[in-house]
Design an enzyme around this catalytic site. Structure first.
Site, short mmCIF file in Angstrom:
data_model
loop_
_atom_site.label_atom_id
_atom_site.label_comp_id
_atom_site.label_asym_id
_atom_site.label_seq_id
_atom_site.Cartn_x
_atom_site.Cartn_y
_atom_site.Cartn_z
N SER A 166 0.82 -1.21 0.02
CA SER A 166 -0.03 -0.09 -0.02
C SER A 166 0.86 1.09 -0.06
CB SER A 166 -0.86 -0.05 1.38
OG SER A 166 -1.49 1.21 1.47
N TYR A 179 -2.38 -0.18 10.24
CA TYR A 179 -2.18 -0.45 8.95
C TYR A 179 -0.93 -0.13 8.19
CZ TYR A 179 -4.11 -0.98 4.21
OH TYR A 179 -4.51 -1.54 2.93
P1 NAD Z 1 -11.78 -6.10 0.68
O1 NAD Z 1 -11.85 -5.89 1.99
O2 NAD Z 1 -12.86 -5.49 -0.28
O3 NAD Z 1 -11.34 -7.41 0.49
C1 NAD Z 1 -10.79 -8.29 1.27
C2 NAD Z 1 -11.24 -9.72 1.11
O4 NAD Z 1 -10.27 -10.62 2.15
C3 NAD Z 1 -12.61 -10.07 1.25
O5 NAD Z 1 -13.20 -10.69 0.28
C4 NAD Z 1 -12.53 -10.68 2.68
O6 NAD Z 1 -13.65 -11.75 2.92
C5 NAD Z 1 -11.26 -11.39 2.53
N1 NAD Z 1 -10.77 -11.68 3.62
C6 NAD Z 1 -10.65 -11.09 5.20
N2 NAD Z 1 -10.31 -11.71 6.16
C7 NAD Z 1 -9.75 -13.08 5.54
C8 NAD Z 1 -9.23 -13.94 6.27
N3 NAD Z 1 -9.00 -14.02 7.37
N4 NAD Z 1 -8.93 -15.14 5.29
C9 NAD Z 1 -9.24 -15.13 4.07
N5 NAD Z 1 -9.84 -13.95 3.60
C10 NAD Z 1 -10.04 -13.05 4.23
O7 NAD Z 1 -10.29 -5.34 0.44
P2 NAD Z 1 -9.76 -4.74 -0.94
O8 NAD Z 1 -9.79 -3.25 -0.88
O9 NAD Z 1 -10.00 -5.26 -2.21
O10 NAD Z 1 -8.08 -4.85 -0.57
C11 NAD Z 1 -7.54 -5.79 -1.11
C12 NAD Z 1 -5.79 -5.51 -0.57
O11 NAD Z 1 -5.48 -4.61 -0.97
C13 NAD Z 1 -5.61 -5.39 1.04
O12 NAD Z 1 -4.36 -6.12 1.20
C14 NAD Z 1 -5.57 -4.13 1.13
O13 NAD Z 1 -5.10 -3.98 2.36
C15 NAD Z 1 -4.98 -3.84 -0.11
N6 NAD Z 1 -5.08 -2.30 -0.55
C16 NAD Z 1 -6.34 -1.80 -0.58
C17 NAD Z 1 -6.38 -0.51 -1.21
C18 NAD Z 1 -7.66 0.31 -1.41
O14 NAD Z 1 -7.59 1.38 -1.64
N7 NAD Z 1 -9.05 -0.17 -1.07
C19 NAD Z 1 -5.14 0.40 -1.20
C20 NAD Z 1 -4.18 -0.50 -1.09
C21 NAD Z 1 -4.00 -1.68 -0.76
#
Ligand code: NAD
Length: 283
Positions: A166, A179
């Site tokens: 991130s 985070y």
């Molecule tokens: P999201 O919350 O939409 O999806 C996360 C998924 O992980 C969900 O489907 C959830 O069911 C699953 N999950 C949660 N806990 C779990 C567990 N213990 N075991 C298995 N699955 C589990 O998140 P997102 O926004 O799609 O983010 C995906 C990745 O990208 C993450 O690592 C997040 O930190 C990173 N990220 C997101 C952003 C953003 O702007 N959204 C920016 C930078 C990084």
């Protein structure tokens, strides 16, 4: 001369944890576009199955949903057996599960003379439970699946791991200390693993997404009532040279590049996909 392509990915088995999420969904579509065999390993089996069915129907890829908890080694081992049975040996792992929690988020950005008497809104009001949750999901939730799902790669002396970092891994964002530190640990682990596994044919890289509006940050970047950007959301846009939030599909190219043999001499890198955010000094 043969054109450079992602053809090597066709038919390869890829596990993506958290693949049922917003960004995960876009990554699964990228994998499906090159006809891979994809296992969406997610704690939410129902959504994983639904995403798998939808993407399988609109592509030539095989996509299945698998129940797995990235914090539980036994659950991951069970998931691996199921994936091996249904799709074959695992070639590629994308560690997509991760995220922040409101419990590990301060209400104010900085301590000032105005808020110093409301310690509950600051760093001092954070609960250890929130820190533990965020560190577990992001760090342990990347470490454990890597331990379990790379075993087939080790046998074949060939494989790829892609972690999701991130922007806050380079410089912490206000309000989200757990985070930020947890994602910094992902960059460090990515480099450590890349070195550790380089001589046995496994490459380990990461992408560092910039800002995308998703379920986990919607409460921070938009105003629930009006749907407009919150002051924080507006600040992000102002600090992104391209002047906008990203579209999850913007992550697809860097992902395919890093998991394909076209990047076979690339390991231990973290590629920002951020509209220029990390390059901008703010002035
Ligand atoms: P999201 O919350 O939409 O999806 C996360 C998924 O992980 C969900 O489907 C959830 O069911 C699953 N999950 C949660 N806990 C779990 C567990 N213990 N075991 C298995 N699955 C589990 O998140 P997102 O926004 O799609 O983010 C995906 C990745 O990208 C993450 O690592 C997040 O930190 C990173 N990220 C997101 C952003 C953003 O702007 N959204 C920016 C930078 C990084």
């Amino acid at each position: 001369m043969k054109p450079i392509s992602f053809d090597d990915l066709k038919g390869k088995v890829c596990v993506i944890t958290g693949g049922a999420g917003v960004l995960g969904n876009a990554l699964v579509k990228a994998l499906a576009s090159v006809e891979m065999k994809i296992a969406i390993a997610d704690i939410n089996k129902e959504v994983a199955d639904a995403v798998a069915a939808e993407i399988a129907a609109e592509s030539n890829a095989t996509v299945i949903g698998i129940e797995a908890n990235v914090l539980d080694k036994a659950s991951l081992e069970k998931a691996k057996l199921e994936i091996n049975e249904k799709l074959g040996e695992i070639d590629i792992l994308i560690n997509g599960a991760g995220g922040n929690s409101p419990q590990a988020t301060t209400k104010v950005e900085q301590m000032t003379e105005e808020n110093i008497d409301k310690l509950e809104d600051t760093f001092y009001g954070l609960e250890m439970e929130g820190f533990d949750k965020v560190f577990a999901l992001n760090f342990k939730g990347t470490l454990l699946p890597t331990m379990v799902f790379t075993k087939d790669m080790l046998k074949k002396r060939k494989g790829v791991v892609l972690n999701i970092s991130s922007m806050n891994s380079y410089k912490p964002l206000t309000k989200i200390p757990a985070y930020s530190a947890a994602k910094a640990s992902i960059n460090n682990l990515t480099q450590w693993l890349a070195v550790h596994l380089a001589k046995v044919g496994i490459r380990v890289n990461a992408i560092a997404p910039g800002f995308f509006i998703t379920n986990q940050n919607r409460f921070l970047v938009t105003d629930e009532k009006t749907g407009n950007f919150s002051p924080r959301g507006q600040k992000i846009v102002n600090n992104t040279p391209m002047g906008k939030f990203g579209d999850p599909e913007d992550l697809q190219g860097a992902t395919l590049f890093l998991i394909s043999d076209v990047s076979s001499f690339v390991t231990g890198v973290i590629i920002p996909v951020d509209g220029g955010y990390s390059a901008f000094g703010g002035v």
